[in-house]
Structures are given as structure tokens and as C-alpha cells.
Design a protein around this motif. Sequence first.
Motif, short mmCIF file in Angstrom:
data_model
loop_
_atom_site.label_atom_id
_atom_site.label_comp_id
_atom_site.label_asym_id
_atom_site.label_seq_id
_atom_site.Cartn_x
_atom_site.Cartn_y
_atom_site.Cartn_z
N GLY A 133 0.79 -1.23 0.00
CA GLY A 133 0.00 0.00 0.00
C GLY A 133 0.82 1.27 0.00
O GLY A 133 0.42 2.27 0.59
N LEU A 134 1.97 1.26 -0.70
CA LEU A 134 2.85 2.43 -0.72
C LEU A 134 2.89 3.11 -2.09
O LEU A 134 3.92 3.66 -2.49
N ALA A 135 1.79 3.10 -2.81
CA ALA A 135 1.78 3.64 -4.17
C ALA A 135 2.29 5.08 -4.21
O ALA A 135 3.09 5.44 -5.07
N GLY A 136 1.82 5.91 -3.30
CA GLY A 136 2.22 7.31 -3.30
C GLY A 136 3.63 7.54 -2.82
O GLY A 136 4.16 8.65 -2.98
N MET A 137 4.28 6.53 -2.26
CA MET A 137 5.65 6.67 -1.78
C MET A 137 6.68 6.39 -2.87
O MET A 137 7.84 6.75 -2.74
N ARG A 138 6.27 5.70 -3.96
CA ARG A 138 7.12 5.39 -5.10
C ARG A 138 8.36 4.59 -4.68
O ARG A 138 9.46 5.12 -4.56
N ILE A 139 8.15 3.29 -4.50
CA ILE A 139 9.24 2.41 -4.08
C ILE A 139 9.06 1.04 -4.73
O ILE A 139 7.98 0.45 -4.68
N GLY A 140 10.09 0.56 -5.41
CA GLY A 140 10.07 -0.73 -6.07
C GLY A 140 11.48 -1.28 -6.13
O GLY A 140 12.39 -0.78 -5.46
N ALA A 141 11.68 -2.32 -6.96
CA ALA A 141 13.00 -2.94 -7.03
C ALA A 141 13.12 -3.82 -8.25
O ALA A 141 12.11 -4.24 -8.84
N LEU A 142 14.35 -4.09 -8.64
CA LEU A 142 14.64 -5.17 -9.57
C LEU A 142 15.66 -6.07 -8.90
O LEU A 142 16.47 -5.63 -8.07
N VAL A 143 15.61 -7.37 -9.26
CA VAL A 143 16.50 -8.37 -8.66
C VAL A 143 17.10 -9.20 -9.78
O VAL A 143 16.38 -9.74 -10.63
N ALA A 144 18.43 -9.30 -9.81
CA ALA A 144 19.12 -10.04 -10.86
C ALA A 144 20.53 -10.37 -10.40
O ALA A 144 20.96 -9.97 -9.31
N GLU A 145 21.28 -11.10 -11.23
CA GLU A 145 22.69 -11.33 -10.96
C GLU A 145 23.43 -10.00 -10.95
O GLU A 145 23.02 -9.04 -11.60
N ALA A 146 24.55 -9.97 -10.24
CA ALA A 146 25.29 -8.72 -10.06
C ALA A 146 25.63 -8.00 -11.37
O ALA A 146 25.44 -6.79 -11.48
N PRO A 147 26.15 -8.71 -12.40
CA PRO A 147 26.48 -7.99 -13.64
C PRO A 147 25.25 -7.37 -14.31
O PRO A 147 25.33 -6.26 -14.84
N LEU A 148 24.13 -8.08 -14.29
CA LEU A 148 22.90 -7.53 -14.87
C LEU A 148 22.42 -6.32 -14.08
O LEU A 148 22.03 -5.30 -14.64
N MET A 149 22.43 -6.46 -12.75
CA MET A 149 22.00 -5.34 -11.92
C MET A 149 22.84 -4.10 -12.20
O MET A 149 22.32 -2.98 -12.34
N GLU A 187 24.44 -3.40 -14.97
CA GLU A 187 24.08 -2.92 -16.31
C GLU A 187 22.85 -2.03 -16.27
O GLU A 187 22.82 -0.94 -16.86
N PHE A 188 21.83 -2.48 -15.55
CA PHE A 188 20.60 -1.70 -15.48
C PHE A 188 20.80 -0.43 -14.66
O PHE A 188 20.25 0.62 -14.98
N ALA A 189 21.60 -0.52 -13.60
CA ALA A 189 21.84 0.64 -12.74
C ALA A 189 22.49 1.78 -13.53
O ALA A 189 22.28 2.96 -13.22
N ALA A 190 23.27 1.43 -14.54
CA ALA A 190 23.92 2.46 -15.36
C ALA A 190 22.91 3.29 -16.14
O ALA A 190 23.25 4.37 -16.63
N HIS A 191 21.68 2.80 -16.25
CA HIS A 191 20.63 3.52 -16.98
C HIS A 191 19.58 4.10 -16.03
O HIS A 191 18.51 4.51 -16.48
N SER A 192 19.90 4.12 -14.75
CA SER A 192 18.92 4.60 -13.77
C SER A 192 18.86 6.12 -13.75
O SER A 192 19.89 6.79 -13.65
N PRO A 193 17.63 6.68 -13.80
CA PRO A 193 17.51 8.14 -13.62
C PRO A 193 17.59 8.51 -12.14
O PRO A 193 17.80 9.67 -11.80
N GLY A 194 17.43 7.52 -11.25
CA GLY A 194 17.43 7.78 -9.81
C GLY A 194 18.82 7.64 -9.22
O GLY A 194 19.03 6.86 -8.28
N VAL A 195 19.79 8.40 -9.74
CA VAL A 195 21.17 8.23 -9.33
C VAL A 195 21.42 8.70 -7.90
O VAL A 195 22.48 8.42 -7.33
N LEU A 196 20.46 9.42 -7.33
CA LEU A 196 20.61 9.88 -5.95
C LEU A 196 19.77 9.06 -4.97
O LEU A 196 19.56 9.46 -3.83
N GLY A 197 19.29 7.91 -5.42
CA GLY A 197 18.59 7.00 -4.53
C GLY A 197 17.10 7.25 -4.45
O GLY A 197 16.61 8.34 -4.74
N ALA A 198 16.37 6.22 -4.04
CA ALA A 198 14.93 6.32 -3.85
C ALA A 198 14.64 6.99 -2.50
O ALA A 198 15.51 7.13 -1.64
N SER A 199 13.39 7.35 -2.31
CA SER A 199 12.95 8.05 -1.09
C SER A 199 13.41 7.33 0.17
O SER A 199 13.17 6.13 0.35
#
Length: 377
Positions: free
Chosen positions: A217-233, A235-247
Motif C-alpha cells: 500500500g505504498l503507491a504514493g511513496m514510489r518504491i520498487g526494485a529489480l533483482v538479478a545477478e550482479a552484472p545484470l544489476m 548494467e541496469f543501474a547504469a541507466h537509472s535516472p534515480g542516481v541519488l537513490g529512492a525516497s
Amino acid sequence: MSIEDRNRYFDTLFATPGLLWLGQNTNHIPPHPAVVAAMKQSIDAQEFTAYAPPLGFEALRAAIVADMGVAGLRALVTEGGVSALSMICRARCRPGTNMVTTDPTWKWPCLFAEQAGAQVRQIPIYNPAHDYKLTPDQLAATVDENTALIYLVDPNNPLGVTYTRAELEAFVAIAHSVGALFVHDCTYRDFAASHTPVVSISTRDTVVTSSFSKWLGLAGMRIGALVAEAPLMAEFAAHSPGVLGASVIAQRAAQAGLAIKAGWMETVRAINLANQAHVHAAVAAIPGLHLPIYPSNGNFLVVETPDAGGAPEALVECYRQEGIMIRQGTYHSATFGHRFIKISTSVPEDWITRFCDLLPIMVARAREMGTVSTGQF
């Protein structure tokens, strides 16, 4: 309808006193006290004045991986599940590639793939002959050597169908055969009777995305995740717009939620299923209405409407006039959306009672109204 018009529509909904949110799969069951306490404690400590770590707090990352049940993976905490999907599409999609998904599906990853220059191929699954599910044969016939990723929402939003381990094993084998990334959107897995995350089958070229918007029930808080092997994670992190972290506050709430998840979800699932049963009975009492999938493995139900004589958009507008937000099918599918409305069921019982009590009146009113357009998107 412009983005400004759409925004005003939702702004009006949000400003409606006592609005019953029955259209966005959000969880409105009163939150667990531990989650509220964690947010208040974070605010009192003024943690919101600092940026969070870019991948998320280490304790939360570890808890997310543990919740997925597969050791050795890495979690990236994102600003909602949609941000995780956005960075995955940005990482893998480009001109000359294609993304394969279902119809219906969740629409935004399709948009992200197209923005990156990829072709989107949607496989129709709104078919009782296949139990409203994707089949391995359909998938194998659609992918090719240019398929960058296969995107599967499981349980499906809006249908509520889920896939067996054997089905997922077949999908993964097909993905591997063409070198495609398999993206398993598990936003609704905690509502399912049983569920298998794809990373428990194979961690090679697979990634799971999840959200705290629905089950916690945290829709308005904007919090999620992805889970993968370290190299994949990475790779995806390099394309993250949230470079300063989630709330920071949202992350504290998410960690508290994972700590009480087992008992909390037992309560939520019971309420969700009871509400689905209430809707099922109300729909059965009205000629022309039909539930193609019941019970749903999500926190929502699809209600087919054409045989009742009222357009889905008309029903949406009729309920809006009564202070109830529901969603028309065209949000999910241009091909099949004219057939149905969608109702959220992880809500207080009295909300569903109100929806069901009004249903015969709303269907009659929708018949008279005819076709209307709404600002929902």
C-alpha cells in the motif's frame, strides 16, 4: 486528450473527498502499525534531508533478495516498479530490436521500448481457449534473433492469470534460444495462490521486477526494485535516472513491511478474496455481466460488459459521479479493452459493498449514457 487534460482528471479525482479508489490495483487496507511507525520515525529523525545510497539501503537490498528466495542475487531499489522497467528497457532496447509481450499487458514498458527505438510485438491472450494465458508455442512463433527482451506480467494485469513453473521453464528456454532477456514483472505475486519467480529457474539473462505499491500500500511513496545477478544489476543501474537513490522514508517503510510481510499478507489475501467473492455474486445477479477469470491471482477482477449493453467508459463515468474510481479496459488493451472494466479488490469491505450495491443502477445508467471518453491513462 492531452497530458494536461489527463493530469487535471486525476487531480480532480485525488481532490474528491472520500473517493473510493477501485481502479488502480492499489492497496487501501489500513496499513500495518509497524510500517507507519517506521515512516514517522524517519520523519522525526529528519532523514529526508539526506540522499539515500544510489542502489538503496544495504539492509533493504538484502531483505528484498531474501524475500525473493534465491541466494546470490543483487537488488536495486527504484522509485516504484515502473522505474525498474524503464531502466531495463533503456538498457536493452534500441532500433532494430524488438520486445515481445502479451495483449493485455501493462502498457508503460511498451512505451519505454518504443521510445528506445524497438518494435513492440504483443501476443493476444484474451482467449478462453488458452485459459487467457500465453503459450510456449505462441512465444516461440513470435521471437527472433532481434528480440531484445521478453516482458511477462505475472500475475497478469489486468486478467489475474499466473504461470506454472513448467510454463516459465519453457519461456526461459525460448528466451535463451534467441539470446533475449526475460523480464518477469512480479508486482502482484504476493496475491497469488502460488507463484514462481523466474530467477528461481534460471539467473542467466533473467530479471525480476517488484513493487511495494500494491501489496504494502505504498503507491504514493514510489518504491520498487529489480533483482538479478550482479552484472545484470550493474548494467541496469547504469541507466537509472534515480542516481541519488529512492525516497529515504519509502525505503524505511518497505524494510518494515518486509519484516511483517508473512502475517500481513495473510490478512490482506483473506480480505482480497472475500471482496472478490462479493463482486462475483453481484456480477452473477446481472444479466450480461461476466467474470472471465475468477478468482483472480491479483488484487483485481476483470468484468466483461458488452452483453449488458453499457460501454466500459460509460460505467467508469457513472461510478465517478458516485465518488468511485474504476478503470476501463482500453487502459490495458486497444484490441480487447472494449470488453471490460477492472475493479480493485484490496480495499476495505465497505468500499466493495458500495460498488456492488450500485452495480445494477450503474449498468442501467451506462446503457442510457452510451459511449463517453475519460481522462484515464
